[in-house]
Design a protein around this motif. Structure first.
Motif, PDB file in Angstrom:
ATOM      1  N   MET A  67       0.835  -1.213   0.000  1.00  0.00           N
ATOM      2  CA  MET A  67       0.000   0.000   0.000  1.00  0.00           C
ATOM      3  C   MET A  67       0.864   1.255   0.000  1.00  0.00           C
ATOM      4  N   ASP A  68       1.934   1.247   0.788  1.00  0.00           N
ATOM      5  CA  ASP A  68       2.835   2.405   0.837  1.00  0.00           C
ATOM      6  C   ASP A  68       3.460   2.677  -0.528  1.00  0.00           C
ATOM      7  N   CYS A  69       3.814   1.592  -1.238  1.00  0.00           N
ATOM      8  CA  CYS A  69       4.521   1.746  -2.511  1.00  0.00           C
ATOM      9  C   CYS A  69       3.640   2.303  -3.627  1.00  0.00           C
ATOM     10  N   VAL A  70       2.331   2.180  -3.484  1.00  0.00           N
ATOM     11  CA  VAL A  70       1.431   2.798  -4.479  1.00  0.00           C
ATOM     12  C   VAL A  70       0.688   3.989  -3.884  1.00  0.00           C
ATOM     13  N   ASN A  71       1.135   4.383  -2.673  1.00  0.00           N
ATOM     14  CA  ASN A  71       0.628   5.592  -2.022  1.00  0.00           C
ATOM     15  C   ASN A  71      -0.876   5.559  -1.780  1.00  0.00           C
ATOM     16  N   ILE A  72      -1.350   4.447  -1.216  1.00  0.00           N
ATOM     17  CA  ILE A  72      -2.754   4.345  -0.824  1.00  0.00           C
ATOM     18  C   ILE A  72      -2.842   3.940   0.641  1.00  0.00           C
ATOM     19  N   GLY A  73      -3.988   4.192   1.246  1.00  0.00           N
ATOM     20  CA  GLY A  73      -4.212   3.820   2.635  1.00  0.00           C
ATOM     21  C   GLY A  73      -5.287   2.764   2.745  1.00  0.00           C
ATOM     22  N   VAL A  74      -5.565   2.363   3.975  1.00  0.00           N
ATOM     23  CA  VAL A  74      -6.572   1.329   4.215  1.00  0.00           C
ATOM     24  C   VAL A  74      -7.928   1.750   3.664  1.00  0.00           C
ATOM     25  N   LYS A  75      -8.226   3.037   3.731  1.00  0.00           N
ATOM     26  CA  LYS A  75      -9.524   3.541   3.249  1.00  0.00           C
ATOM     27  C   LYS A  75      -9.704   3.306   1.743  1.00  0.00           C
ATOM     28  N   ASP A  76      -8.588   3.130   1.030  1.00  0.00           N
ATOM     29  CA  ASP A  76      -8.653   2.925  -0.417  1.00  0.00           C
ATOM     30  C   ASP A  76      -8.786   1.450  -0.801  1.00  0.00           C
ATOM     31  N   ILE A  77      -8.745   0.570   0.188  1.00  0.00           N
ATOM     32  CA  ILE A  77      -8.805  -0.876  -0.061  1.00  0.00           C
ATOM     33  C   ILE A  77     -10.225  -1.386   0.147  1.00  0.00           C
ATOM     34  N   LYS A  78     -10.751  -2.071  -0.856  1.00  0.00           N
ATOM     35  CA  LYS A  78     -12.103  -2.615  -0.766  1.00  0.00           C
ATOM     36  C   LYS A  78     -12.117  -3.924   0.010  1.00  0.00           C
ATOM     37  N   SER A  79     -11.187  -4.838  -0.294  1.00  0.00           N
ATOM     38  CA  SER A  79     -11.118  -6.126   0.408  1.00  0.00           C
ATOM     39  C   SER A  79      -9.756  -6.748   0.189  1.00  0.00           C
ATOM     40  N   ILE A  80      -9.476  -7.785   0.960  1.00  0.00           N
ATOM     41  CA  ILE A  80      -8.231  -8.540   0.872  1.00  0.00           C
ATOM     42  C   ILE A  80      -8.579  -9.994   0.612  1.00  0.00           C
ATOM     43  N   GLY A  81      -7.931 -10.601  -0.365  1.00  0.00           N
ATOM     44  CA  GLY A  81      -8.156 -12.013  -0.657  1.00  0.00           C
ATOM     45  C   GLY A  81      -6.855 -12.781  -0.558  1.00  0.00           C
ATOM     46  N   ILE A  82      -6.950 -14.021  -0.088  1.00  0.00           N
ATOM     47  CA  ILE A  82      -5.752 -14.845   0.123  1.00  0.00           C
ATOM     48  C   ILE A  82      -5.977 -16.224  -0.480  1.00  0.00           C
ATOM     49  N   GLY A  83      -5.062 -16.657  -1.333  1.00  0.00           N
ATOM     50  CA  GLY A  83      -5.084 -18.011  -1.869  1.00  0.00           C
ATOM     51  C   GLY A  83      -4.133 -18.885  -1.080  1.00  0.00           C
ATOM     52  N   VAL A  84      -4.580 -20.071  -0.675  1.00  0.00           N
ATOM     53  CA  VAL A  84      -3.758 -20.978   0.138  1.00  0.00           C
ATOM     54  C   VAL A  84      -3.730 -22.368  -0.503  1.00  0.00           C
ATOM     55  N   PRO A  85      -2.642 -23.098  -0.338  1.00  0.00           N
ATOM     56  CA  PRO A  85      -2.553 -24.451  -0.897  1.00  0.00           C
ATOM     57  C   PRO A  85      -3.233 -25.483  -0.007  1.00  0.00           C
ATOM     58  N   GLY A  86      -4.543 -25.357   0.122  1.00  0.00           N
ATOM     59  CA  GLY A  86      -5.297 -26.262   0.984  1.00  0.00           C
ATOM     60  C   GLY A  86      -6.778 -25.970   0.910  1.00  0.00           C
ATOM     61  N   ILE A  87      -7.500 -26.396   1.925  1.00  0.00           N
ATOM     62  CA  ILE A  87      -8.951 -26.212   1.994  1.00  0.00           C
ATOM     63  C   ILE A  87      -9.263 -25.047   2.918  1.00  0.00           C
TER      64      ILE A  87
END
Length: 317
Positions: free
Chosen positions: A52-72
């Motif tokens: 986020m720092d590297c593209v100069n955005i804050g938490v308010k600019d983030i809609k959601s976070i998704g995570i892919g994992v090698p499992g269920i």
């Protein structure tokens, strides 16, 4: 903006992704699997903040976070039910990340995430029904039905790699015999080739191509040997194609997708491989009058994990 996290057994990759599926920034660091899960989560949080720092955005600019994992994993709750590569069982991953950022966090299987990435920005973009197969060490799979991820009633669906399609000379890591991935993965190709050499197979260039070291044989060497007319290479690749086509026909008979996508390391064999698989599948389909879905190569490569993870929330809402 969306945040996508590709959590692997070797590396953690994080990216900032826009709603068109373009990655604006990404970073990576070693996972160091085997550590306490809280340490891995701490690293993920630091990487997200750095991104986020590297593209100069804050938490308010983030809609959601998704995570892919090698499992269920359960997409809505964010719980990792089972992840053998990390020795994780019932880990509240989404809850931990959400508590820090105050944003929705969604978690899904990594092959399902790759299927979603191809739907968002790759070889199945906009296609209603598709199946993604990632073929490498094993076979992972992801399903899109009616434009949505399908993971089954208990988040344990789309495990086509453990579909039983025949008898084999070794058991799967899951304990069963004849799993799809033990007959049609890169590992299966290599193990069969080594077995034939150990049995005293005659003239073959494969060992010479591996500099005389049988343990150095990999899938690329076997494919290259087959393309050059080596008899053992052709035998091993044909066996793989036989079982891969059986598995794909089973998928077609079950789901009738518009498209089947092949990704993972084996996809580097390119059109040479895909054309043979397609021909083998067409010979096995149930009804010759039906125009079954086509078989194509994945387009997104290593970016699929980040892009697909970023869009989990967008797909399940």
């Amino acid at each position: 903006m969306l945040i996508g996290v590709d959590l692997g057994g070797t590396n953690i990759k994080v990216g900032v992704v826009d709603l068109d599926g373009k990655i604006h920034y990404q970073n990576s660091r070693p996972t160091y699997a085997g550590r306490d899960f809280q340490l891995i989560i701490r690293d993920m949080i630091e990487q997200i903040e750095d991104a986020m720092d590297c593209v100069n955005i804050g938490v308010k600019d983030i809609k959601s976070i998704g995570i892919g994992v090698p499992g269920i994993a359960e997409a809505h709750t964010g719980k990792v039910i089972y992840c053998t590569n990390l020795s994780w069982y019932n880990i509240p991953l989404g809850e931990e990340i959400s508590r820090h950022f105050g944003k929705p966090v969604y978690v899904e299987n990594d092959a399902t995430v790759a299927a979603l990435a191809e739907y968002v920005a790759g070889s199945t973009k906009g296609i209603k029904n598709s199946v993604f197969l990632t073929i490498g060490t094993g076979i992972g799979s992801g399903i899109i039905i009616n434009h949505k991820i399908y993971s089954g009633s208990h988040s344990a669906g789309s495990e086509f790699g453990h579909m039983i399609i025949g008898e084999n000379f070794y058991d799967c890591n899951c304990g069963a015999n004849g799993c799809f991935e033990t007959l049609a993965s890169a590992t299966a190709l290599i193990r069969y080739t080594k077995k034939r050499i150990e049995e005293g197979y005659g003239d073959t260039n494969i060992v010479r191509m591996a500099n005389g070291n049988v343990e150095g044989i990999d899938a690329k060497i076997i494919f290259d040997a087959a393309k050059a007319g080596d008899s053992l290479g052709i035998e091993a690749v044909n066996r793989m194609i036989k079982y891969l086509s059986i598995g794909i026909v089973n998928i077609m008979n079950s789901l009738d997708p518009d498209r089947v996508v092949i990704g993972g390391g084996v996809s580097k064999a390119g059109e040479y491989f895909i054309q043979q698989v397609d021909e083998a599948v067409r010979k096995l389909v149930l009804c010759k009058e039906v125009q079954y879905g086509d078989i194509v190569l994945a387009q997104l490569g290593n970016e699929a994990g980040i892009i697909g993870a970023a869009f989990i929330g967008e797909n399940i809402l």
